[in-house]
Each structure stands twice: as C-alpha cells, then as structure tokens.
Design a protein around this motif. Structure first.
Motif, PDB file in Angstrom:
ATOM      1  N   LEU A 125      38.856  60.760  16.909  1.00 56.58           N
ATOM      2  CA  LEU A 125      38.884  61.368  15.583  1.00 56.58           C
ATOM      3  C   LEU A 125      39.030  60.287  14.515  1.00 56.58           C
ATOM      4  CD1 LEU A 125      41.497  64.199  16.292  1.00 56.58           C
ATOM      5  CD2 LEU A 125      39.011  64.273  16.623  1.00 56.58           C
ATOM      6  N   ALA A 126      38.539  60.590  13.326  1.00 56.03           N
ATOM      7  CA  ALA A 126      38.777  59.715  12.179  1.00 56.03           C
ATOM      8  C   ALA A 126      38.999  60.597  10.965  1.00 56.03           C
ATOM      9  CB  ALA A 126      37.602  58.770  11.949  1.00 56.03           C
ATOM     10  N   GLN A 127      39.695  60.058   9.978  1.00 52.17           N
ATOM     11  CA  GLN A 127      39.947  60.834   8.765  1.00 52.17           C
ATOM     12  C   GLN A 127      39.990  59.909   7.561  1.00 52.17           C
ATOM     13  OE1 GLN A 127      42.751  61.717   6.382  1.00 52.17           O
ATOM     14  NE2 GLN A 127      43.308  59.548   6.609  1.00 52.17           N
ATOM     15  N   LEU A 128      39.618  60.463   6.412  1.00 57.88           N
ATOM     16  CA  LEU A 128      39.810  59.793   5.123  1.00 57.88           C
ATOM     17  C   LEU A 128      39.999  60.870   4.072  1.00 57.88           C
ATOM     18  CD1 LEU A 128      37.157  56.922   4.834  1.00 57.88           C
ATOM     19  CD2 LEU A 128      39.651  56.640   4.878  1.00 57.88           C
ATOM     20  N   GLY A 129      40.823  60.552   3.071  1.00 59.32           N
ATOM     21  CA  GLY A 129      40.944  61.434   1.920  1.00 59.32           C
ATOM     22  C   GLY A 129      40.418  60.697   0.706  1.00 59.32           C
ATOM     23  N   GLN A 130      39.335  61.184   0.135  1.00 57.06           N
ATOM     24  CA  GLN A 130      38.729  60.417  -0.955  1.00 57.06           C
ATOM     25  C   GLN A 130      38.441  61.280  -2.168  1.00 57.06           C
ATOM     26  OE1 GLN A 130      35.494  58.648   1.422  1.00 57.06           O
ATOM     27  NE2 GLN A 130      34.037  59.943   0.351  1.00 57.06           N
ATOM     28  N   SER A 131      38.294  60.595  -3.293  1.00 56.94           N
ATOM     29  CA  SER A 131      37.969  61.284  -4.538  1.00 56.94           C
ATOM     30  C   SER A 131      36.542  61.813  -4.457  1.00 56.94           C
ATOM     31  CB  SER A 131      38.111  60.333  -5.724  1.00 56.94           C
ATOM     32  OG  SER A 131      37.173  59.276  -5.604  1.00 56.94           O
ATOM     33  N   ILE A 132      36.229  62.707  -5.349  1.00 55.46           N
ATOM     34  CA  ILE A 132      34.889  63.303  -5.317  1.00 55.46           C
ATOM     35  C   ILE A 132      33.823  62.233  -5.599  1.00 55.46           C
ATOM     36  CG2 ILE A 132      34.725  63.992  -7.759  1.00 55.46           C
ATOM     37  CD1 ILE A 132      33.894  66.319  -4.842  1.00 55.46           C
ATOM     38  N   ASP A 133      34.227  61.126  -6.258  1.00 57.95           N
ATOM     39  CA  ASP A 133      33.277  60.029  -6.464  1.00 57.95           C
ATOM     40  C   ASP A 133      33.440  58.919  -5.418  1.00 57.95           C
ATOM     41  OD1 ASP A 133      35.710  59.383  -7.623  1.00 57.95           O
ATOM     42  OD2 ASP A 133      34.857  58.387  -9.378  1.00 57.95           O
ATOM     43  N   GLY A 134      34.106  59.220  -4.313  1.00 59.87           N
ATOM     44  CA  GLY A 134      33.995  58.345  -3.142  1.00 59.87           C
ATOM     45  C   GLY A 134      34.974  57.202  -3.032  1.00 59.87           C
ATOM     46  N   PHE A 135      36.168  57.301  -3.676  1.00 59.88           N
ATOM     47  CA  PHE A 135      37.160  56.236  -3.559  1.00 59.88           C
ATOM     48  C   PHE A 135      38.420  56.753  -2.860  1.00 59.88           C
ATOM     49  CE2 PHE A 135      34.596  55.151  -7.291  1.00 59.88           C
ATOM     50  CZ  PHE A 135      34.168  53.880  -6.926  1.00 59.88           C
ATOM     51  N   ILE A 136      39.091  55.834  -2.112  1.00 60.96           N
ATOM     52  CA  ILE A 136      40.309  56.226  -1.395  1.00 60.96           C
ATOM     53  C   ILE A 136      41.559  55.667  -2.055  1.00 60.96           C
ATOM     54  CG2 ILE A 136      39.208  56.576   0.841  1.00 60.96           C
ATOM     55  CD1 ILE A 136      40.188  53.771   1.637  1.00 60.96           C
ATOM     56  N   ALA A 137      41.392  54.874  -3.084  1.00 62.65           N
ATOM     57  CA  ALA A 137      42.527  54.323  -3.831  1.00 62.65           C
ATOM     58  C   ALA A 137      41.974  53.796  -5.152  1.00 62.65           C
ATOM     59  CB  ALA A 137      43.198  53.194  -3.051  1.00 62.65           C
ATOM     60  N   SER A 138      42.875  53.545  -6.096  1.00 63.36           N
ATOM     61  CA  SER A 138      42.443  52.985  -7.379  1.00 63.36           C
ATOM     62  C   SER A 138      42.057  51.516  -7.202  1.00 63.36           C
ATOM     63  CB  SER A 138      43.581  53.083  -8.396  1.00 63.36           C
ATOM     64  OG  SER A 138      44.566  52.107  -8.084  1.00 63.36           O
ATOM     65  N   ARG A 139      41.642  50.867  -8.272  1.00 64.00           N
ATOM     66  CA  ARG A 139      41.234  49.464  -8.121  1.00 64.00           C
ATOM     67  C   ARG A 139      42.414  48.539  -7.879  1.00 64.00           C
ATOM     68  NH1 ARG A 139      38.534  49.402 -13.925  1.00 64.00           N
ATOM     69  NH2 ARG A 139      40.370  49.717 -15.220  1.00 64.00           N
ATOM     70  N   THR A 140      43.653  49.019  -8.102  1.00 66.62           N
ATOM     71  CA  THR A 140      44.827  48.211  -7.743  1.00 66.62           C
ATOM     72  C   THR A 140      45.308  48.531  -6.327  1.00 66.62           C
ATOM     73  OG1 THR A 140      46.384  49.847  -8.608  1.00 66.62           O
ATOM     74  CG2 THR A 140      45.599  48.155 -10.149  1.00 66.62           C
TER      75      THR A 140
END
Ligand SMILES: NC(=O)c1ccc[n+]([C@@H]2O[C@H](COP(=O)([O-])OP(=O)(O)OC[C@H]3O[C@@H](n4cnc5c(N)ncnc54)[C@H](OP(=O)(O)O)[C@@H]3O)[C@@H](O)[C@H]2O)c1
Length: 248
Positions: A2-17
């Motif tokens: 299994l694999a998982q990710l939680g991402q924003s609707i525009d495809g990011f998993i964290a902010s630029r920091t």
C-alpha cells in the motif's frame, strides 16, 4: 503493498518551507492510522522524518504499531527524532554505505546498511522487509518516495487523498512519468470516498501478482484483490461519492 499521500488539489504535500501540518483533515488522519494498523511495516523517506518528526504509530484507532522503516541513503535523519528515541515501536533505519551511525542507539532501533549508493530500489526494499517477515507494507511518504514506488510498479493500492486547499507552490506530491498522448496516460481502476472535506481515491495499480505480472502502465488484467486495503465499515462516517448525482 500500500501507499498513501495527502495532497492539495493542486498537487502539493507541503508548503515551500516543508510545512505539512496539516494538508488533509482529521478523518483522513484516522484513515491513515487505520492503514498503519493493517500493515507490518510503514516505510518513509528520511527527508519526511527530518521535516515532520512523525511518530508513525497507531493512535487514532485501535491497533498494533507497525515497524517503522526509515530509508536514509545519506544519513540525514536527526538523532533526536521520535523514531530513534521514543521506543514506541521498532525502527529499522536503512542507511547508505557511507553513513556514520552513532554509538548508543536505543534498543528499539536496528540499523541496516544498504550496499549501494543513491536511491534505494523499491523492490529491493520490499525484499529486505520480506526477509524479516514484514510482508504487509505501507509507504507513507513523502512525494518522492511514493512516486518512486509507484513508478517501479511496486504498489498494489495507492490511497491518494486530495484536500480542497490551494498551496500554490511547495513540495510536489505524486509525480509519474508523462505521456505524449492522453490516451496512454495511467488510468487505473479507482474508487472514491468523501472523508470530511477531503476525497480519498483508492487506485488499484496491481492485483498483488508477483513481479512481471503487471501489464505495463495500466492495471493487471486479473481482478483486483479484495483482501487488501481499507473497506469502510457500515457505521463509519464515510460514503462513496456518486460520480453522477444528477443522473446526467
Ligand atoms: N501530506 C502528506 O501526505 C505527506 C506525507 C509525507 C511527507 N510529507 C511532507 O513531504 C516532504 C518530504 O517529501 P519529499 O518528496 O521532499 O521527500 P521524501 O519522499 O521523504 O524523500 C525521499 C527520501 O527517501 C530517500 N530515498 C531512499 N530511496 C529512495 C528512492 N528510491 N526514491 C526516492 N527517495 C528515496 C531520500 O534520500 P535522498 O534524499 O538521499 O535521495 C529521501 O530521504 C516533507 O515536507 C513532509 O512534511 C507530506
């Protein structure tokens, strides 16, 4: 696997920091903990542990903690990270050949030395874990690691949660090789649930067949396994999204 990710609707998993607290909501966190409770081992990249200091334990639902496996080719894992210090579950710290490991690590930590430089090949990682009896595996992040496992054809089920937030710029989530023709794009079988404000899409990438059983970029032609992955219980606050609510 299994694999998982939680991402924003525009495809990011964290902010630029690198701030990732939190992209998705409480219901998705609970779903993640349920996935952890289903597996023998949870695998993360050292970059993720360095950024989040996640405990990687099962707290939001009942269940046993999986073994925590940190892939660290260059030895960037901070010494005070929870996975090395808290004793809450076993930790397998997989390090590259040149990494200097400090003396006096806690008893719950086992160091495994990888023989080659550079990225750790997904199928070899799974072989290493299987040799230890860890056959049910969740790759939990970050984006680079999950993408590498997906690209290698190592993932049976991918749970990709999208949150209604626009991060705009940040750490990329899932990235797979592109195609010239849209018709050639990876379009696996999928099913979806709404979890609070988020939507989880479960992609069936493989049916758990041995390596070589997958048919290139698509899913295998064999029916998907039903025994792996999360099937919501009837009393959970989870429902299948109707893709055609108007009957259109
Ligand atoms: N929203 C979410 O679901 C979620 C989940 C997890 C993490 N995050 C966030 O994601 C960020 C980190 O993600 P990221 O994509 O930059 O890093 P990442 O996926 O954690 O980075 C990959 C890590 O794994 C190592 N690695 C070993 N074998 C690899 C392979 N075959 N392919 C790729 N990497 C391999 C890399 O080592 P080398 O660097 O030495 O190559 C690196 O330490 C953090 O800000 C974290 O907070 C979000």
């Amino acid at each position: 696997m299994l694999a998982q990710l939680g991402q924003s609707i525009d495809g990011f998993i964290a902010s630029r920091t690198g701030d990732a607290e939190y992209v998705t909501g409480d219901a998705d966190r609970e779903h993640l903990h349920r996935l952890r409770a289903l597996v023998d081992a949870v695998v993360v990249g050292a970059a993720t542990v360095a950024a989040d200091d996640a405990r990687l334990t099962v707290r939001a639902v009942p269940g046993d903690n999986p073994v925590r496996v940190v892939l660290d080719p260059r030895g960037v894992l901070p010494q005070d990270t929870a996975t090395l210090t808290d004793g809450a579950a076993a930790t397998l710290w997989v390090v590259g050949p040149e990494v200097e490991v400090p003396d006096g690590l806690a008893d719950h930590v086992e160091v495994v030395r990888w023989e080659d430089d550079g990225p750790m090949a997904p199928h070899q990682v799974l072989d290493l874990l299987a040799a230890r009896g860890l056959t049910r595996v969740l790759v939990e992040g970050g984006g680079r690691l999950v993408s590498a496992f997906v690209e290698a054809g190592a993932v049976d089920r991918l749970f990709l949660t999208t949150a209604p937030v626009l991060i705009g710029d940040g750490v990329p989530g899932l990235r797979v090789g592109g195609t010239d023709r849209l018709a050639d794009a990876l379009r696996p079988a999928a099913r979806r649930w709404v979890l609070g404000e988020d939507v989880v899409t479960e992609f069936v990438l493989r049916d758990g067949a041995p390596e070589g059983g997958a048919t290139g970029r698509g899913v295998t032609s064999r029916p998907p396994l039903r025994s792996v992955g999360h099937v919501p219980a009837e009393d959970e606050q989870v429902h299948v999204v109707d893709p055609d609510p108007q009957g259109a």
